[in-house]
Every structure is written in structure tokens, then in C-alpha cells.
Write a protein that holds these residues in place. Structure first.
Motif, PDB file in Angstrom:
ATOM      1  N   LEU A 214     -32.052 -97.131 -17.102  1.00  0.00           N
ATOM      2  CA  LEU A 214     -33.041 -98.202 -17.067  1.00  0.00           C
ATOM      3  C   LEU A 214     -32.466 -99.482 -17.679  1.00  0.00           C
ATOM      4  O   LEU A 214     -32.586-100.580 -17.140  1.00  0.00           O
ATOM      5  CB  LEU A 214     -34.303 -97.763 -17.826  1.00  0.00           C
ATOM      6  CG  LEU A 214     -35.502 -98.707 -17.779  1.00  0.00           C
ATOM      7  CD1 LEU A 214     -36.069 -98.798 -16.366  1.00  0.00           C
ATOM      8  CD2 LEU A 214     -36.591 -98.247 -18.760  1.00  0.00           C
ATOM      9  N   ALA A 215     -31.810 -99.290 -18.830  1.00  0.00           N
ATOM     10  CA  ALA A 215     -31.241-100.437 -19.541  1.00  0.00           C
ATOM     11  C   ALA A 215     -30.183-101.126 -18.683  1.00  0.00           C
ATOM     12  O   ALA A 215     -30.115-102.355 -18.623  1.00  0.00           O
ATOM     13  CB  ALA A 215     -30.653-100.005 -20.864  1.00  0.00           C
TER      14      ALA A 215
ATOM     15  N   SER B 131     -30.808-110.505 -19.898  1.00  0.00           N
ATOM     16  CA  SER B 131     -29.412-110.566 -20.346  1.00  0.00           C
ATOM     17  C   SER B 131     -29.227-109.998 -21.744  1.00  0.00           C
ATOM     18  O   SER B 131     -28.339-110.424 -22.487  1.00  0.00           O
ATOM     19  CB  SER B 131     -28.861-111.995 -20.295  1.00  0.00           C
ATOM     20  OG  SER B 131     -28.859-112.454 -18.974  1.00  0.00           O
ATOM     21  N   PHE B 132     -30.113-109.118 -22.147  1.00  0.00           N
ATOM     22  CA  PHE B 132     -29.863-108.286 -23.334  1.00  0.00           C
ATOM     23  C   PHE B 132     -30.551-106.938 -23.122  1.00  0.00           C
ATOM     24  O   PHE B 132     -31.331-106.787 -22.167  1.00  0.00           O
ATOM     25  CB  PHE B 132     -30.318-108.966 -24.636  1.00  0.00           C
ATOM     26  CG  PHE B 132     -31.768-109.411 -24.668  1.00  0.00           C
ATOM     27  CD1 PHE B 132     -32.809-108.496 -24.690  1.00  0.00           C
ATOM     28  CD2 PHE B 132     -32.079-110.768 -24.710  1.00  0.00           C
ATOM     29  CE1 PHE B 132     -34.133-108.913 -24.736  1.00  0.00           C
ATOM     30  CE2 PHE B 132     -33.402-111.199 -24.752  1.00  0.00           C
ATOM     31  CZ  PHE B 132     -34.432-110.266 -24.767  1.00  0.00           C
ATOM     32  N   ASN B 133     -30.245-105.999 -23.968  1.00  0.00           N
ATOM     33  CA  ASN B 133     -30.732-104.625 -23.814  1.00  0.00           C
ATOM     34  C   ASN B 133     -32.177-104.507 -24.305  1.00  0.00           C
ATOM     35  O   ASN B 133     -32.437-104.058 -25.412  1.00  0.00           O
ATOM     36  CB  ASN B 133     -29.786-103.703 -24.612  1.00  0.00           C
ATOM     37  CG  ASN B 133     -30.069-102.239 -24.372  1.00  0.00           C
ATOM     38  OD1 ASN B 133     -31.102-101.878 -23.802  1.00  0.00           O
ATOM     39  ND2 ASN B 133     -29.152-101.394 -24.821  1.00  0.00           N
ATOM     40  N   TRP B 134     -33.118-104.902 -23.443  1.00  0.00           N
ATOM     41  CA  TRP B 134     -34.516-104.908 -23.874  1.00  0.00           C
ATOM     42  C   TRP B 134     -35.073-103.509 -24.025  1.00  0.00           C
ATOM     43  O   TRP B 134     -36.017-103.278 -24.786  1.00  0.00           O
ATOM     44  CB  TRP B 134     -35.391-105.744 -22.947  1.00  0.00           C
ATOM     45  CG  TRP B 134     -35.451-105.296 -21.515  1.00  0.00           C
ATOM     46  CD1 TRP B 134     -34.712-105.787 -20.483  1.00  0.00           C
ATOM     47  CD2 TRP B 134     -36.296-104.285 -20.967  1.00  0.00           C
ATOM     48  NE1 TRP B 134     -35.028-105.148 -19.316  1.00  0.00           N
ATOM     49  CE2 TRP B 134     -36.008-104.214 -19.583  1.00  0.00           C
ATOM     50  CE3 TRP B 134     -37.261-103.418 -21.480  1.00  0.00           C
ATOM     51  CZ2 TRP B 134     -36.639-103.315 -18.720  1.00  0.00           C
ATOM     52  CZ3 TRP B 134     -37.899-102.529 -20.626  1.00  0.00           C
ATOM     53  CH2 TRP B 134     -37.591-102.480 -19.263  1.00  0.00           C
ATOM     54  N   VAL B 135     -34.510-102.532 -23.307  1.00  0.00           N
ATOM     55  CA  VAL B 135     -34.995-101.149 -23.429  1.00  0.00           C
ATOM     56  C   VAL B 135     -34.782-100.683 -24.870  1.00  0.00           C
ATOM     57  O   VAL B 135     -35.664-100.082 -25.491  1.00  0.00           O
ATOM     58  CB  VAL B 135     -34.254-100.213 -22.448  1.00  0.00           C
ATOM     59  CG1 VAL B 135     -34.780 -98.791 -22.563  1.00  0.00           C
ATOM     60  CG2 VAL B 135     -34.385-100.731 -21.017  1.00  0.00           C
TER      61      VAL B 135
ATOM     62  N   THR C  21     -25.772-117.073 -19.456  1.00  0.00           N
ATOM     63  CA  THR C  21     -26.487-118.124 -20.176  1.00  0.00           C
ATOM     64  C   THR C  21     -28.005-118.048 -20.034  1.00  0.00           C
ATOM     65  O   THR C  21     -28.716-117.912 -20.999  1.00  0.00           O
ATOM     66  CB  THR C  21     -26.003-119.529 -19.758  1.00  0.00           C
ATOM     67  OG1 THR C  21     -24.722-119.398 -19.193  1.00  0.00           O
ATOM     68  CG2 THR C  21     -26.004-120.463 -20.930  1.00  0.00           C
ATOM     69  N   SER C  22     -28.501-118.186 -18.806  1.00  0.00           N
ATOM     70  CA  SER C  22     -29.944-118.263 -18.676  1.00  0.00           C
ATOM     71  C   SER C  22     -30.501-117.223 -17.719  1.00  0.00           C
ATOM     72  O   SER C  22     -30.199-117.246 -16.537  1.00  0.00           O
ATOM     73  CB  SER C  22     -30.354-119.650 -18.175  1.00  0.00           C
ATOM     74  OG  SER C  22     -30.274-120.554 -19.223  1.00  0.00           O
TER      75      SER C  22
ATOM     76  N   SER D 214     -30.126-107.471 -16.594  1.00  0.00           N
ATOM     77  CA  SER D 214     -30.176-108.884 -16.174  1.00  0.00           C
ATOM     78  C   SER D 214     -31.575-109.494 -16.311  1.00  0.00           C
ATOM     79  O   SER D 214     -31.717-110.712 -16.236  1.00  0.00           O
ATOM     80  CB  SER D 214     -29.672-109.027 -14.751  1.00  0.00           C
ATOM     81  OG  SER D 214     -30.534-108.313 -13.889  1.00  0.00           O
ATOM     82  N   ASP D 215     -32.613-108.677 -16.523  1.00  0.00           N
ATOM     83  CA  ASP D 215     -33.954-109.253 -16.717  1.00  0.00           C
ATOM     84  C   ASP D 215     -33.925-110.292 -17.824  1.00  0.00           C
ATOM     85  O   ASP D 215     -34.556-111.335 -17.744  1.00  0.00           O
ATOM     86  CB  ASP D 215     -34.981-108.182 -17.125  1.00  0.00           C
ATOM     87  CG  ASP D 215     -35.217-107.159 -16.029  1.00  0.00           C
ATOM     88  OD1 ASP D 215     -34.637-107.316 -14.943  1.00  0.00           O
ATOM     89  OD2 ASP D 215     -35.968-106.190 -16.276  1.00  0.00           O
TER      90      ASP D 215
END
Ligand code: UD2
Ligand code: MN
Length: 582
Positions: free
Chosen positions: A94-95, A103-107, A371-372, A100-101
């Protein structure tokens, strides 16, 4: 402040001049007679500054005992700012799929405690200073703007501020939702902060961008000082006092914490204990970290002293609220993001203030790999060129040419109306950009304003151009189809015969044998292997010491230029896109 005077004096920067309280600005009318308030406030602040340096015994200031902050379970995910890892294959996938959602490991972030502990990363001298700050410091409003941020990351930012700011110093936390249009950031956020008395959420009804979102928060703020943070930060123990104390000494001190890294994959807090750096910029007007020049370093008593910095990264800083408006807050016509950081930096220095990094204050920030993750409604290019052009046109005087040289495609792009900003510069009687470069940023690498040749360096036969390739794969100089966008293909032929990229890297040949490769390495200024002679008529670029010529190579698609005995072949013909104007 006596020491400070010496500090400024030695490097040829005048001590700050008194603020002219007689000037009235529109914002002053709105808030009543600020001039008077300002004087009163200065009195209050100067009485505070007398106490600076005096030991306050038995102060009620909380002393951070890290052992008490530790979570009961030392193995709690991410506790003490340690790296954390996902365990199940499902989560890992999932992570990975959704990295790319944001650009960090939100999971992973979603699994970390919002109140996770962090270590106390300050050095011994900073810890020792902690109880010596004046008893009464200015209060602060913390302003956090976000667009489509991950809720857990945003909440951890807010929690870290609440948990680690002494309540008597925190006026409020103003969270500005810059039209995220994400339901997870709607009700769930409101519900979460509902019982957090000091947290206030404001919502933009259309996308405004960082500048106008921050201004909205700033206008609502009531604290003495505004502290801006990005929406993916974590404040560490003792972060706020050193910032507020420095502003208490003089309200024209604009201060940044040391920005450290929250790892985008593991959320580890990566302290950079002695990575002593300050802010600079490149001529494309992007912020860049730079080493502290030795002369400047010598003026600091130890590593806990402030670091004067020519520029700020932009995201994290504190500024006296009234001073912020006094010096012209932000340029409201700047959209989304970009350029506002240098605009504020130049303005603070040029108009009588001072910009510093306070190494005793440490805040982590998630530096994304891309970046964004969010969209720029008008496109990145158009948005940035508008912001950068405004910055250059208002503040950079004749030096704006160096920016346009590097970004020729921005030269005639629309940047709107700048009359108000120019008037502001007049009204505040700001120094010239030349003054700023000479006094604040003497270590800057200055490209020549009118070099013998510059631009892309094209081999007409192949339509290939010299290309730094961003120096990402070693130091070999590259070749790439000419794209006319400057950047990696923008070179300057200096009057000393150097061919420079990004003002500090030089085309160098140390392999004199035919077919020898050519490198891009730091300029040494000693000519030798970095000296080239370009003959505009024949198009040759001759390496003076070896007597060989820069050659595209046999193939039309060769990826790296070489040197070969000069033979007049079309593979040795080079044309710069601009030659010196007399
Ligand atoms: C850095 C700065 C950032 C800003 C930018 C240059 C640091 C650590 N960060 O980029 O603050 O100065 O350089 O201009 O110094 N946001 C909005 N509305 C938008 C776009 C962004 O509210 O339309 C928020 C965003 O959620 C974040 C902040 O503005 O909280 C900065 O954006 P970023 O984190 O994407 O920028 P960053 O850190 O790459
Ligand atoms: Mn950021």
C-alpha cells in the motif's frame, strides 16, 4: 546589544538603524494608532533586552527531562524520533503504490503516535542557555497552512507545537486550509481539534497559495510574534524560546529554526548536529544551502550563537507581528509557492532588518523526494516565472539580468503590476541589491554581468548541446539535444576563459590524450586545465594547455564530449547562443 554591535560591525554591516515610527501605512489605520503602540512595545522589548544574558534563578520555565518524556514502551513505533518500518506485506505494498500521493510514506505516518516523543537534539551549550532566557518572552501565534496534506502528518505538526510550547507563550495555533477539497481534512480535522482550545481552523474558499493563505492567518493572529511552519513538521523540546528571545532583543530580528530532516520513508528525525549551514541562492532564484564563510564563523563565540543568513528556506520562521506588516508582509500577487522566501529575505536585509538561523531551535520537516505532490492551477512554469520575475523586478536592480541570463525564457513573461511593491521599497528607504550582495552575501559566486559568451553551447551539425546533466551521474560533462530551456544547458564563458555551470563548476580537462573525457568540477580560478579559448569565427573551443579542441565525438548521438587534436571538423564547431554586447 553590545556584542551584537561588534558582531555586525566587524563584517562591515551597520548596526540596525532605528525604525521610523512616523511613517503610516494603511494597515496601521485599520488597527488604530499602531505607531504609538509600536513605541510602547519597543520600550517593553528594550527593557526585556536588558535582562538578556542575566541568569534567572529558580525560573518556572519548564526544563525538559527527556527521560520523563519517553513513552512507557521504548519500542513504540517512532518513539524518540527513531526510524519506523512497516511490517505486513499488505502495508508495504500500500505504501509503495501510494507513495506518490504525498511523496512520503503516509501509511507509516498514520500508524505513528501523534504525540510521539522526540529526543532533545540541542547541543550542550544550547541546553545550558535554556534557563537564561528572559522570564517574560513575547507570545507567539503559530500559523500552519496546508493544501491536501495527510491528516496524520498535519495533526502531528499541531500536537508537537502544543506539546512543546510553554502555554504562556502560545497565543494560538492558526491552521489555514488552502482549499484542499478533501473530506478527510474537513470534519475529521474539525472534530479532532474541537477540544484543543488554542487551535483554530480557517478555510479558504478558493485556492490562494502559500502567500495569501499565510497572510490570512497572520491577519487573524493575536500573538506578539508570528511563527510560520509547513504542515509536515515536528517541533523538538525547547524549540520556541530561543526564537522568541532573539526577537525580544530586537523586533527586527527575523529568525529561523535549524531545519532538520524527517525522513520521508521512515519518519526518523535526522538531527544534523553540526551541519552548520546558512541560506544562499542560485541565479535561477531557488534557495540553496551554503557553508558558513570562515570570516562569519569566526564572529560566533560558539555553536549556539545565531548564524546570520542571506536567505531563508521559507517554510519555518518567526517574526514580530507588527514588524511583519511594517516591512510589507508578503507580495500578495505571488501565487501558490516559490520566490516568496527570497523576496522576504532580500526585503528584511535591504530594509533594515536582520535574518538569522538560531541553532538552539530545532524543527524537523519532511523533505519530499519529489517537490510537489499537489497541482499548480496555472502550471508550475507560469506560476514560478511570475513570482520570480516580480522578485527580480522589485528587488534585484541591475542584477536581475543575471537571473534573466540564466532563464532567458522568463524574460518577457507577464508578472503583473509591481507599483505597490516598488512604492514599499521607496517608503522604507531600502538599500540597493548591490549593498545586500556586498554586505550580507559577500561569499556569493558572481557571474559576470556581460561575459564574452553565454547560453547554450550548441554543436550545429548534431543539434546537441553541452549539458551538465545536473551533475547527477558523476562529474562527466554531457551532451544532450538542445532544448533552449537554460538550466543544465546554460554555460558562461568567462573573461578568464573558464566555461562555468551554476557559477561554481568549471569544464575541466586533465586527460590530454586524444579522445580524453571532459569533466565538470569546482572552479579553482587558476586557469590551467580549466582554461579554454573560444574562436567565434571558426567555432573552436581550444583547451589551452593541451592545445586540443573540444569535440562532440564521432557519433551524432554521443553522450559525452571529448578532446581531440584540432582538425577543423564540424564535430569541433560550437556556438554560444549569446555573445558579448559592447
Ligand atoms: C520550501 C519551503 C516552503 C516554501 C517553498 C518555497 C521549507 C522547509 N519549505 O518548499 O515553505 O517557502 O520552499 O516557496 O523551507 N501550501 C499551501 N497552498 C499551496 C501550496 C502549498 O498552503 O497552494 C502549503 C503546503 O501544504 C506546505 C507549505 O505550503 O505546508 C509549503 O509547501 P511545501 O511543503 O510543498 O514546500 P517545500 O517544503 O517543498
Ligand atoms: Mn514543506
Amino acid at each position: 546589544h553590545n556584542d551584537d554591535y561588534k558582531f555586525m560591525h566587524k563584517v562591515g554591516v551597520e548596526p540596525l538603524k532605528p525604525i521610523n515610527h512616523d511613517i503610516k501605512y494603511p494597515w496601521q489605520q485599520k488597527e488604530g494608532n499602531i505607531s504609538r503602540h509600536y513605541k510602547k512595545n519597543s520600550g517593553y522589548l528594550s527593557s526585556l533586552s536588558k535582562k538578556v544574558g542575566k541568569l534567572i534563578h529558580g525560573s518556572q520555565r519548564p526544563v525538559y527531562d527527556v527521560s520523563k518524556l519517553k513513552e512507557p514502551d521504548q519500542y513504540a513505533l517512532g518513539a524518540m524520533g527513531k526510524a519506523a518500518y512497516l511490517v505486513s506485506e499488505e502495508d508495504k505494498k500500500l505504501a509503495q503504490d501510494h507513495f506518490s500521493d504525498h511523496s512520503f510514506n503516509w501509511v507509516l505516518s498514520d500508524k505513528l503516535s501523534l504525540d510521539r516523543t522526540l529526543d532533545d537534539y540541542r547541543g550542550a551549550r544550547c541546553k545550558a542557555k535554556h534557563n537564561n532566557y528572559p522570564e517574560k518572552l513575547p507570545t507567539t501565534s503559530v500559523i500552519i497552512c496546508f493544501h491536501k496534506e495527510r491528516l496524520s502528518v498535519l495533526l502531528r505538526t499541531i500536537h508537537s507545537v502544543i506539546n512543546r510550547t510553554p502555554p504562556q507563550l502560545l497565543s494560538e495555533v492558526i491552521v489555514v486550509d488552502d482549499f484542499s477539497e478533501d473530506e478527510r481534512l474537513g470534519k475529521p480535522l474539525d472534530e479532532h481539534v474541537a477540544n484543543m482550545a488554542k487551535v483554530k481552523v480557517i478555510r479558504n474558499t478558493k485556492r490562494e497559495g502559500l502567500v495569501r493563505a499565510r497572510l490570512r492567518g497572520a491577519r487573524d493572529a493575536t500573538g506578539d510574534v508570528l511563527t510560520f511552519l509547513d504542515s509536515h513538521c515536528e517541533a523538538t523540546p525547547g524549540w520556541v524560546e530561543p526564537l522568541l528571545a532573539r526577537i525580544a532583543e530586537d523586533e527586527r530580528n527575523v529568525v529561523c529554526p535549524a531545519i532538520e530532516v524527517l525522513n520521508a520513508d521512515t519518519f526518523a528525525y535526522q538531527a544534523s548536529s553540526n551541519a552548520e549551514q546558512r541560506g544562499g541562492f542560485n541565479w535561477d532564484l531557488f534557495f540553496k544551502w551554503k557553508g558558513i564563510p570562515p570570516a562569519e564563523q569566526k564572529l560566533r563565540k560558539d555553536d549556539s550563537d545565531p548564524i546570520r543568513t542571506p536567505t531563508m528556506a521559507g517554510g519555518l520562521f518567526s517574526i514580530d507581528r507588527k514588524y511583519f506588516f511594517h516591512i510589507g508582509s508578503y507580495d500578495e500577487e505571488m501565487d501558490i509557492w516559490g520566490g516568496e522566501n527570497l523576496e522576504l529575505s532580500f526585503r528584511v536585509w535591504m530594509c533594515g532588518g536582520r535574518l538569522e538561523i538560531i541553532p538552539c531551535s530545532r524543527v524537523g520537516h519532511v523533505f519530499r523526494k519529489v517537490t510537489s505532490p499537489y497541482k499548480f492551477p496555472n502550471g508550475v512554469d507560469k506560476t514560478l516565472s511570475k513570482n520570480f520575475n516580480r522578485l527580480a523586478e522589485v528587488w534585484m536592480d541591475e542584477y536581475k539580468e543575471l537571473y534573466y541570463n540564466k532563464k532567458p525564457q522568463n524574460r518577457n513573461r507577464d508578472f503583473g503590476d509591481i507599483t505597490e511593491r516598488k512604492k514599499l521599497r521607496e517608503r522604507l528607504k531600502c538599500h540597493s541589491f548591490k549593498w545586500y550582495l556586498e554586505n550580507v552575501y559577500p561569499d556569493i559566486r558572481m557571474p559576470e554581468l556581460n561575459p564574452p559568451a553565454q547560453g547554450e553551447v550548441r554543436n550545429p551539425e548534431s543539434s546537441m548541446c553541452l549539458d551538465s546533466l545536473g551533475m547527477k551521474s558523476g562529474n562527466k560533462l554531457g551532451l544532450y539535444s538542445c532544448h533552449g530551456q537554460g538550466n543544465n544547458q546554460y554555460f558562461v564563458l568567462s573573461s578568464h576563459g573558464e566555461i562555468l555551470w551554476e557559477s561554481e563548476n568549471c569544464v575541466d580537462n586533465s586527460k590530454y590524450n586524444p579522445g580524453g573525457s571532459v569533466e565538470l568540477i569546482p572552479c579553482h580560478g587558476m586557469e590551467g586545465n580549466q582554461k579554454w579559448v573560444h574562436d567565434k569565427k571558426s567555432g573552436t573551443i581550444k583547451h589551452e594547455v593541451s592545445g586540443q579542441c573540444l569535440d562532440r565525438g564521432a557519433s551524432m548521438e554521443s553522450q559525452n564530449p571529448v578532446v581531440n587534436p584540432c582538425n577543423g571538423s564540424p564535430s569541433q564547431v560550437w556556438v554560444f547562443s549569446r555573445y558579448k554586447t559592447e
